[in-house]
Scaffold this motif. Structure first.
Motif, PDB file in Angstrom:
ATOM      1  N   TYR A  75      -1.768  17.529   5.047  1.00  0.00           N
ATOM      2  CA  TYR A  75      -1.653  15.943   4.402  1.00  0.00           C
ATOM      3  C   TYR A  75      -3.043  15.738   3.939  1.00  0.00           C
ATOM      4  CZ  TYR A  75       2.998  16.194   6.473  1.00  0.00           C
ATOM      5  OH  TYR A  75       4.320  16.450   7.003  1.00  0.00           O
ATOM      6  N   PRO A  76      -3.649  16.071   3.027  1.00  0.00           N
ATOM      7  CA  PRO A  76      -5.026  15.995   2.449  1.00  0.00           C
ATOM      8  C   PRO A  76      -5.401  14.629   1.646  1.00  0.00           C
ATOM      9  CG  PRO A  76      -3.916  17.571   0.945  1.00  0.00           C
ATOM     10  CD  PRO A  76      -2.748  17.124   1.911  1.00  0.00           C
ATOM     11  N   ALA A  77      -4.224  13.676   1.860  1.00  0.00           N
ATOM     12  CA  ALA A  77      -4.481  12.653   0.830  1.00  0.00           C
ATOM     13  C   ALA A  77      -5.684  11.638   0.990  1.00  0.00           C
ATOM     14  CB  ALA A  77      -3.127  11.613   0.774  1.00  0.00           C
ATOM     15  N   THR A  78      -6.467  11.346   0.010  1.00  0.00           N
ATOM     16  CA  THR A  78      -7.676  10.217   0.316  1.00  0.00           C
ATOM     17  C   THR A  78      -7.702   9.310  -0.539  1.00  0.00           C
ATOM     18  OG1 THR A  78      -9.051  11.545  -1.044  1.00  0.00           O
ATOM     19  CG2 THR A  78      -9.294  12.120   1.067  1.00  0.00           C
ATOM     20  N   THR A  79      -6.446   9.087  -1.305  1.00  0.00           N
ATOM     21  CA  THR A  79      -6.237   7.604  -1.928  1.00  0.00           C
ATOM     22  C   THR A  79      -4.753   7.117  -1.865  1.00  0.00           C
ATOM     23  OG1 THR A  79      -5.578   8.906  -3.926  1.00  0.00           O
ATOM     24  CG2 THR A  79      -7.853   8.565  -3.874  1.00  0.00           C
TER      25      THR A  79
ATOM     26  N   PHE B  43       0.799  -1.136   0.007  1.00  0.00           N
ATOM     27  CA  PHE B  43      -0.086  -0.042   0.006  1.00  0.00           C
ATOM     28  C   PHE B  43       0.969   1.176  -0.053  1.00  0.00           C
ATOM     29  CE2 PHE B  43      -0.939  -3.116   3.327  1.00  0.00           C
ATOM     30  CZ  PHE B  43      -1.704  -4.113   2.634  1.00  0.00           C
ATOM     31  N   ALA B  44       0.950   2.091  -0.929  1.00  0.00           N
ATOM     32  CA  ALA B  44       1.721   3.114  -1.149  1.00  0.00           C
ATOM     33  C   ALA B  44       1.272   4.447  -1.545  1.00  0.00           C
ATOM     34  CB  ALA B  44       2.623   2.917  -2.503  1.00  0.00           C
ATOM     35  N   TRP B  45       1.835   5.463  -0.658  1.00  0.00           N
ATOM     36  CA  TRP B  45       0.958   6.742  -0.848  1.00  0.00           C
ATOM     37  C   TRP B  45       1.996   8.114  -1.073  1.00  0.00           C
ATOM     38  CZ3 TRP B  45       1.780   3.732   3.579  1.00  0.00           C
ATOM     39  CH2 TRP B  45       2.351   4.190   4.528  1.00  0.00           C
ATOM     40  N   GLY B  46       1.824   9.130  -1.506  1.00  0.00           N
ATOM     41  CA  GLY B  46       2.551  10.226  -1.874  1.00  0.00           C
ATOM     42  C   GLY B  46       2.888  11.026  -0.693  1.00  0.00           C
ATOM     43  N   SER B  47       3.643  11.974  -1.080  1.00  0.00           N
ATOM     44  CA  SER B  47       3.934  13.140  -0.241  1.00  0.00           C
ATOM     45  C   SER B  47       2.747  13.907   0.497  1.00  0.00           C
ATOM     46  CB  SER B  47       4.891  14.140  -0.751  1.00  0.00           C
ATOM     47  OG  SER B  47       4.249  14.897  -1.935  1.00  0.00           O
ATOM     48  N   ASP B  48       1.497  13.791  -0.298  1.00  0.00           N
ATOM     49  CA  ASP B  48       0.241  14.604   0.300  1.00  0.00           C
ATOM     50  C   ASP B  48      -0.369  13.687   1.588  1.00  0.00           C
ATOM     51  OD1 ASP B  48      -0.519  12.647  -1.581  1.00  0.00           O
ATOM     52  OD2 ASP B  48      -2.256  13.674  -2.409  1.00  0.00           O
ATOM     53  N   GLY B  49       0.137  12.528   1.554  1.00  0.00           N
ATOM     54  CA  GLY B  49      -0.365  11.670   2.666  1.00  0.00           C
ATOM     55  C   GLY B  49       0.682  11.166   3.679  1.00  0.00           C
ATOM     56  N   LYS B  50       0.172  11.179   5.045  1.00  0.00           N
ATOM     57  CA  LYS B  50       1.080  10.787   6.254  1.00  0.00           C
ATOM     58  C   LYS B  50       0.524   9.892   6.720  1.00  0.00           C
ATOM     59  CE  LYS B  50       3.998  12.505   9.579  1.00  0.00           C
ATOM     60  NZ  LYS B  50       4.549  13.627  10.424  1.00  0.00           N
TER      61      LYS B  50
END
Length: 177
Positions: free
Chosen positions: A122-126, A39-46
């Motif tokens: 950190y607004p990531a939702t995906t 499961f990978a996420w970018g710099s907009d998620g923490k």
């Protein structure tokens, strides 16, 4: 109706076979091996948190607020290794799963997602999910929905993915749930 040519299991050890007629199957089907689900996420998620489990062993959940050990977890035929909780940005976590034998129960695995540190910063939702089976298929899903509830681990009610395995243990599909 004849069962000849259908997949069956050898009693006692769960080896996968094709029935060739009579009562003696011919053993020539390789069963599925370990599958690594990342499961990978970018710099907009923490700090993406997970709740991961086999449908046949739903009491053996791994992830933040569940079993966090990196040691192999086993419940009957169900096996899970967990990377541990990664709390950074632009990174990933993983689980490594299998059943032994594959005839041991329900062959679906679920992972639910929530960003623990969801905020204006950190607004990531995906996230992206990659499932790769040893000597087998790989499946990739981008833009998988994740909850964004600040200061909470992932729950079964959160969005995620479901992996489905065939009777011989080969990875068949991965879908958003």
């Amino acid at each position: 109706m004849s069962d000849s040519g259908k997949i069956c299991y050898k009693a006692g050890d769960g080896r996968v076979a094709f029935k060739s007629g009579g009562s003696a199957p011919i053993y020539k089907v390789a069963s599925g091996g370990w599958t690594t689900v990342t499961f990978a996420w970018g710099s907009d998620g923490k700090d993406l948190d997970i709740c991961a489990y086999w449908d046949g062993a739903s009491d053996m959940k791994v992830g933040y607020d569940y079993i966090t050990s990196q040691a192999e977890q086993v419940s009957g035929a169900y096996h899970i290794y967990y990377s541990g909780d990664i709390k950074e940005v632009d990174t990933s976590e993983w689980v490594r799963i299998k059943m032994a034998p594959w005839s041991g129960g329900v062959r679906t695995f679920r992972v639910h997602f929530n960003f623990f540190e969801h905020s204006a910063t950190y607004p990531a939702t995906t996230c992206a999910v990659i499932a790769a089976q040893d000597n087998g298929a790989s499946k990739v899903l981008f833009n998988v929905p994740c909850s964004g509830v600040y200061n909470r681990g992932a729950l079964v009610k959160d969005p995620g993915v479901k992996l489905t395995f065939a009777a011989n243990g080969t990875l068949q599909s991965m879908e958003v749930i």
